[in-house]
Scaffold this active site. Structure first.
Site, PDB file in Angstrom:
ATOM      1  CD  GLU A 147      -2.721  -1.042   0.010  1.00 55.64           C
ATOM      2  OE1 GLU A 147      -3.487  -0.178  -0.179  1.00 55.64           O
ATOM      3  OE2 GLU A 147      -3.086  -2.139  -0.667  1.00 55.64           O
ATOM      4  CB  SER A 418     -39.488  11.437 -19.121  1.00 60.04           C
ATOM      5  OG  SER A 418     -39.194  12.106 -20.170  1.00 60.04           O
TER       6      SER A 418
END
Length: 730
Positions: A147, A418
């Site tokens: 990491e 819509s």
């Protein structure tokens, strides 16, 4: 006797000598100000002359002139950029103001489904019983090598590591290395979400600097090991060691440490209980990282390569991760207004989730994406299904929780297109219009904006029922001009939308952003006959002593009517027609009355279908996380297909509730008296999704009888208990 002109009786005016002193005082102040200004201006003018003279003597040529100009511009734009970036980062620092920011998620919650079966756990109770010094050195090294190899060298942001990652990614033609430091990842875990956006990265960077200034490197590393999500619904390496290997974290081997360190990147993808080969391959990469980082030698890792870790078999069904995350947030909100829950942090929560419906929701979304995603350039979707009172029974927040924990069903805001129009038409019905009212569909403009229909054609004078069925764009804009957009916003808020709506000319055709869960809640108002249906996940909360801290039926007020019943009936008739004869035909369910509305935004970025029956409401969204366009995905295609697959299964074998105001016998497709709820193609009903009241009551009676019988049998088996004692007890 003549009065003295300078006597004290006439002393309202100052004496000449006093007036002289006052004048001198003010003149001295004026002179001081004038002198100060003159001297200041002289200094400024002299400084400018010196500076100007220096510039006249400074004659950079060639490469030096180019470097000087570039440096000057870089400094100017750099200062402007820092100010802008700092402004974006300000909201992130609000979270650091809490004194207990380390323990904001300290609930330990066991979640049950609606039937009382455990479905997962959430919450982090900070546990210092395993200090950093006792965590295996192999796990710490594997974490750093994978990491953040320069963790102890940078100050929260690693520019060297970021540049190296950019070079490697460019060389590989894709993303093979990340540039975020371990501190930045911790900042995201503590304060932010997993949303992929520039603003989040800015906040993450500033919070990383803040963490480095307030915590030691050892504290940051320990918090990261405790808070990182490790898949399987567990957080932190201590819980992960127990979950995957049934071991105390202190006892992990090198191979097991490498497998756990491989989970940080994609917990679900590399989880050993889901995909052991992928987990072992990832662990092998971690071992290689440790060798490349000079933390171990190849000889030290050869044993771990030859004897990879073997995880505990946990082949249980996939956890409803997105729902559990949202349910935990709901528990926290409930704790803010429930003092008993705020004090007791270890609780069991019975939720509204139906596991069978959750599985079908996951399957419906994943299958539609798998079959059509690449072809139609759509990579993400979200779904929320609920009972019309707001009880959420299924939630899909994305296509892969392991890759992204960002919940698109709750936290993402998208334009509804819509599917927003029913709010406009309901407002019209409450302001004198009806389904049979005639409104012209013809070209017109509002300023520089001219709304156009999807077909680029116009129908002339049409009824509101036909306009909504065919999703005509000009009609809702005309209606909004007639009675005002403020009334539309008021109706939308009353029905359940919670995010701020922008009062723009394009609001009536769905330009303002909403969430999936809010759309499902709002349409539930149509499904239940006009009552507000706020979404909820919690039915009961019980503490560790068995004390009931919250019971929804008792502690929540009854639902409030927000829409007139007759107007709801009118709207339901139209939205059923949308499914039967309009843009939502792909959502039809054999034997079931369903209503709903499609929605598609500009450039096909968002596609929606929001629909409901008398039993369930569901909202489905398809699109892309990066807001890029899909390949002509409309609300009537993929979203309607996923909605239909889910709803067809959900209505198998259950007692159908009629749609308010809609007579199924008047629908040609459902007019047969012998109609029965049919299964969708290749779908077999396993169990009823929602039991009717008589069945529930009968099962409760049977349960009570069984408990009484079990108690009597236990008494009969006690030492010294006779048949006479048992008869007396009966």
């Amino acid at each position: 006797m003549a009065s003295d002109p300078h006597s004290e009786e006439d002393g309202a005016k100052p004496r000449p000598k006093q007036r002289y002193r006052i004048r001198r005082f003010f003149l001295s102040i004026d002179a001081l100000v004038d002198t100060g200004l003159w001297r200041a201006w002289s200094v400024i003018r002299r400084s400018w002359e010196i500076y100007d003279g220096f510039l006249r003597r400074f004659r950079a040529k060639g490469i030096w002139r180019a470097l000087a100009e570039l440096s000057s511009d870089a400094l100017t734009y750099g200062v402007i950029g820092i100010v802008i970036v700092l402004a974006f980062a300000q909201p992130a620092f609000e979270a650091t103001r809490y004194a207990d920011w380390k323990t904001t998620d300290d609930f330990a919650v066991t979640f049950l489904d609606r039937f009382g079966k455990e479905i997962g756990r959430r919450g982090i109770v900070l546990n210092d019983s395993v200090p950093l010094e006792e965590i295996p050195d192999s796990l710490v090294k594997a974490t750093l090598a994978t990491e953040d190899r320069r963790f102890f060298l940078h100050f929260g942001i690693d520019f060297v590591g970021t540049f190296r990652a950019m070079v490697e990614n460019a060389r590989a033609g894709g993303v093979v290395q990340g540039g975020s430091t371990l501190t930045q990842q911790l900042a995201k875990n503590l304060f932010l979400t997993n949303e992929r956006s520039l603003s989040r990265k800015i906040k993450e960077a500033y919070l990383a600097l803040w963490l480095e200034a307030n915590l030691s490197k050892q504290e940051i590393l320990k918090l990261y090991l405790d808070r990182a999500y490790m898949g399987g619904g567990v957080f932190g390496v201590t819980a992960a060691a127990e979950f995957y290997f049934n071991k105390n974290v202190r006892e992990l081997t090198l191979a097991e440490s490498a497998m756990l360190a491989g989970l940080y990147k994609a917990p679900t993808k590399y989880a050993p209980h889901i995909n052991l080969p992928a987990a072992r391959a990832r662990a092998n990469e971690v071992l290689t990282n440790m060798v490349q980082a000079d933390l171990l030698t190849e000889g030290q890792v050869i044993g771990a390569r030859r004897n990879p870790a073997l995880a505990v078999d946990r082949s249980q069904e996939q956890l409803p991760e997105y729902f559990l995350d949202w349910a935990l947030d709901e528990v926290k909100k409930l704790a803010r207004r429930n003092p008993a829950l705020a004090r007791d942090r270890i609780v069991t929560v019975r939720t509204t989730l139906d596991p069978a419906l959750q599985r079908q929701a996951d399957q419906a979304v994943s299958s539609v994406l798998r079959e059509n995603g690449k072809l139609r350039d759509a990579n993400s979707a979200a779904l929320v299904a609920m009972i019309p009172d707001g009880a959420v029974v299924a939630m899909v927040g994305g296509s892969n929780y392991g890759e992204s924990q960002f919940n698109r069903a709750v936290n993402a805001l998208r334009q509804p297109g819509s599917s927003f129009k029913p709010f406009v038409y309901m407002t019209a019905f409450m302001n004198g219009y009806s389904a049979d009212s005639i409104v012209p569909d013809r070209p017109f403009c509002l300023g520089n904006w001219c709304p156009r229909n999807y077909t680029r054609s116009y129908r002339g004078a049409v009824t509101l029922k036909l306009a909504l069925t065919k999703s005509i764009n000009t009609i809702p804009v005309r209606l909004a001009q007639a009675f005002g957009r403020e009334k539309i916003i008021e109706t939308a808020y009353a029905m359940g939308l919670t995010h701020e709506l922008e009062n723009s000319v394009s609001l009536p055709i769905g330009s303002s952003e909403v969430s999936v869960i809010d759309m499902a809640s709002s349409y539930s108002t149509f499904a239940n006959g006009g009552y507000k249906a706020k979404s909820y996940a919690i039915l009961d909360v019980v503490n560790s002593d068995g004390e009931v801290l919250y019971h929804r039926e008792k502690d929540e007020p009854p639902a409030k009517r927000v829409l007139p019943e007759d107007k709801v009936f009118e709207m339901n008739d139209i939205l059923v027609n949308v499914v039967e004869a309009g843009t939502g035909r792909r959502a039809r369910i054999d034997g079931v009355v369903a209503g709903g509305k499609t929605g598609t935004t500009n450039a096909y970025r968002d596609a929606w279908f929001v629909g409901y029956t008398g039993n369930f409401t569901g909202a489905v969204w398809f699109g892309n996380d990066d807001f890029t366009s899909t390949r002509r995905v409309t609300g009537g295609s993929l979203p309607a297909m996923a909605w239909q697959r889910f709803m067809a299964y959900a209505h198998n074998g259950i007692e159908l509730v009629s749609m308010p105001g809609v007579d199924a016998e008047n629908l040609p497709r459902l007019a047969s008296p012998a109609r029965q709820p049919l299964a969708a193609t290749n779908v077999v009903a396993i169990q009823p999704r929602v039991l009717n009241r008589r069945t529930q009551a009968l099962l409760l009676e049977i349960g009570e009888e069984l408990r009484e019988l079990s108690g009597q049998q236990d008494t009969a088996n006690l030492p010294g208990t006779t048949s006479t004692d048992l008869a007396a007890a009966q």
